[in-house]
Design a protein around this motif. Structure first.
Motif, PDB file in Angstrom:
ATOM      1  N   PHE A 260     -40.026   0.467  51.666  1.00 61.31           N
ATOM      2  CA  PHE A 260     -41.104  -0.347  51.080  1.00 61.31           C
ATOM      3  C   PHE A 260     -41.690  -1.314  52.088  1.00 61.31           C
ATOM      4  O   PHE A 260     -41.081  -1.602  53.084  1.00 61.31           O
ATOM      5  CB  PHE A 260     -40.588  -1.125  49.858  1.00 61.31           C
TER       6      PHE A 260
ATOM      7  N   SER B 160     -39.369   4.721  42.246  1.00 60.67           N
ATOM      8  CA  SER B 160     -40.797   4.421  42.270  1.00 60.67           C
ATOM      9  C   SER B 160     -41.466   5.678  42.808  1.00 60.67           C
ATOM     10  O   SER B 160     -41.414   5.926  44.016  1.00 60.67           O
ATOM     11  CB  SER B 160     -41.075   3.220  43.168  1.00 60.67           C
TER      12      SER B 160
ATOM     13  N   CYS C  29     -42.054  -5.216  39.319  1.00 61.99           N
ATOM     14  CA  CYS C  29     -41.739  -5.940  40.555  1.00 61.99           C
ATOM     15  C   CYS C  29     -42.565  -5.459  41.744  1.00 61.99           C
ATOM     16  O   CYS C  29     -42.973  -4.307  41.804  1.00 61.99           O
ATOM     17  CB  CYS C  29     -40.266  -5.767  40.898  1.00 61.99           C
ATOM     18  N   ASP C  30     -42.737  -6.360  42.704  1.00 63.91           N
ATOM     19  CA  ASP C  30     -43.310  -6.001  44.007  1.00 63.91           C
ATOM     20  C   ASP C  30     -42.126  -5.754  44.950  1.00 63.91           C
ATOM     21  O   ASP C  30     -41.539  -6.702  45.484  1.00 63.91           O
ATOM     22  CB  ASP C  30     -44.191  -7.126  44.536  1.00 63.91           C
ATOM     23  N   TRP C  31     -41.780  -4.491  45.143  1.00 60.54           N
ATOM     24  CA  TRP C  31     -40.546  -4.141  45.860  1.00 60.54           C
ATOM     25  C   TRP C  31     -40.640  -4.429  47.350  1.00 60.54           C
ATOM     26  O   TRP C  31     -39.629  -4.450  48.049  1.00 60.54           O
ATOM     27  CB  TRP C  31     -40.162  -2.688  45.561  1.00 60.54           C
ATOM     28  N   ARG C  32     -41.869  -4.688  47.855  1.00 59.99           N
ATOM     29  CA  ARG C  32     -41.994  -5.053  49.277  1.00 59.99           C
ATOM     30  C   ARG C  32     -41.342  -6.404  49.560  1.00 59.99           C
ATOM     31  O   ARG C  32     -41.050  -6.731  50.717  1.00 59.99           O
ATOM     32  CB  ARG C  32     -43.480  -5.123  49.677  1.00 59.99           C
ATOM     33  N   LEU C  33     -41.084  -7.193  48.512  1.00 55.50           N
ATOM     34  CA  LEU C  33     -40.487  -8.522  48.694  1.00 55.50           C
ATOM     35  C   LEU C  33     -38.967  -8.471  48.840  1.00 55.50           C
ATOM     36  O   LEU C  33     -38.333  -9.490  49.103  1.00 55.50           O
ATOM     37  CB  LEU C  33     -40.813  -9.419  47.480  1.00 55.50           C
TER      38      LEU C  33
ATOM     39  N   ASN D  59     -36.376 -10.941  38.610  1.00 58.22           N
ATOM     40  CA  ASN D  59     -36.424 -10.044  37.453  1.00 58.22           C
ATOM     41  C   ASN D  59     -35.115  -9.270  37.285  1.00 58.22           C
ATOM     42  O   ASN D  59     -34.649  -9.061  36.161  1.00 58.22           O
ATOM     43  CB  ASN D  59     -37.606  -9.083  37.585  1.00 58.22           C
TER      44      ASN D  59
ATOM     45  N   GLU E 283     -43.953 -12.176  36.262  1.00 57.25           N
ATOM     46  CA  GLU E 283     -43.252 -12.444  37.529  1.00 57.25           C
ATOM     47  C   GLU E 283     -43.065 -11.125  38.292  1.00 57.25           C
ATOM     48  O   GLU E 283     -42.680 -10.132  37.706  1.00 57.25           O
ATOM     49  CB  GLU E 283     -41.881 -13.082  37.213  1.00 57.25           C
ATOM     50  N   ARG E 284     -43.330 -11.128  39.617  1.00 54.96           N
ATOM     51  CA  ARG E 284     -43.243  -9.895  40.402  1.00 54.96           C
ATOM     52  C   ARG E 284     -42.053  -9.907  41.366  1.00 54.96           C
ATOM     53  O   ARG E 284     -41.864  -8.960  42.128  1.00 54.96           O
ATOM     54  CB  ARG E 284     -44.540  -9.684  41.221  1.00 54.96           C
ATOM     55  N   ASP E 285     -41.270 -11.004  41.346  1.00 55.74           N
ATOM     56  CA  ASP E 285     -40.171 -11.099  42.306  1.00 55.74           C
ATOM     57  C   ASP E 285     -38.988 -10.210  41.870  1.00 55.74           C
ATOM     58  O   ASP E 285     -38.437 -10.389  40.766  1.00 55.74           O
ATOM     59  CB  ASP E 285     -39.700 -12.547  42.429  1.00 55.74           C
ATOM     60  N   PRO E 286     -38.553  -9.265  42.721  1.00 57.46           N
ATOM     61  CA  PRO E 286     -37.494  -8.339  42.318  1.00 57.46           C
ATOM     62  C   PRO E 286     -36.159  -9.024  42.017  1.00 57.46           C
ATOM     63  O   PRO E 286     -35.470  -8.646  41.074  1.00 57.46           O
ATOM     64  CB  PRO E 286     -37.339  -7.413  43.533  1.00 57.46           C
TER      65      PRO E 286
END
Ligand code: SME
Length: 162
Positions: A162, A115, A152-156, A28, A22-25
């Motif tokens: 980001f 990051s 995580c994808d921090w752009r979300l 997670n 899962e990449r959702d910040p």
């Protein structure tokens, strides 16, 4: 209170399992806060503040209602974030500028989440016991911080930069 190596390994494995691709910040961070709170003894609060709109804004956590917004450089969280270094505070009442969210908290540890050179936020734990947090806890929580940063994808998440 010391964290045993096996407990530390267990927590990191549980966190990795909870992320499971899962990449959702927010998802997670929510599960990471729950696992930390359940796994480490003697806590009153475990959770995240994220850098949004120039301040640290409270994110997913377990524990009692917390201060929403902390300026960089303010309190234990803002100081750790501004210095980009882990702070172990044995007695929060001896820390000048400590922000008291919960009268039951006496010790605190704050780990910045980075990051590369970008500050994402902090992982913050509070305990009722003076001197609760050790260098072993710092090592464990820094490892956990690196895992969540990578997962995580921090752009979300609407985090600054980001
Ligand atoms: N005590 C913190 C504020 C956050 S709460 O502990 C959840 C501080 O001084 O930054």
């Amino acid at each position: 209170m010391q964290t045993r190596d096996s407990d530390a390994g267990d927590l990191l494995r549980l966190v990795e399992g909870a992320f499971a691709g899962e990449r959702d910040p927010w998802a997670n961070a929510a599960n990471a806060a729950a696992l930390v709170f359940e796994s480490l003894p003697n806590l009153t609060w475990a959770g995240f503040y994220f850098l949004r709109g120039g301040d640290l804004v409270v994110g997913p956590f377990q524990g009692r209602v917390a201060c929403v917004r902390i300026a960089l450089g303010a309190g234990v969280c803002g100081t750790a974030a501004a210095k980009r270094e882990t702070l172990i505070v044995p007695d929060v009442h001896a820390f000048q500028g400590h922000i008291a969210c919960d009268a039951a908290s006496n010790a605190e540890i704050v780990v910045p989440l980075m990051s590369g050179s970008k500050l994402i936020g902090v992982l913050d734990l509070d305990s009722p016991t003076v001197g609760r947090f050790t260098v072993d806890d710092a090592t464990l929580l820094e490892a956990l911080g690196e895992k969540i940063v990578a997962a995580c994808d921090w752009r979300l998440a609407g985090i600054d930069g980001f």
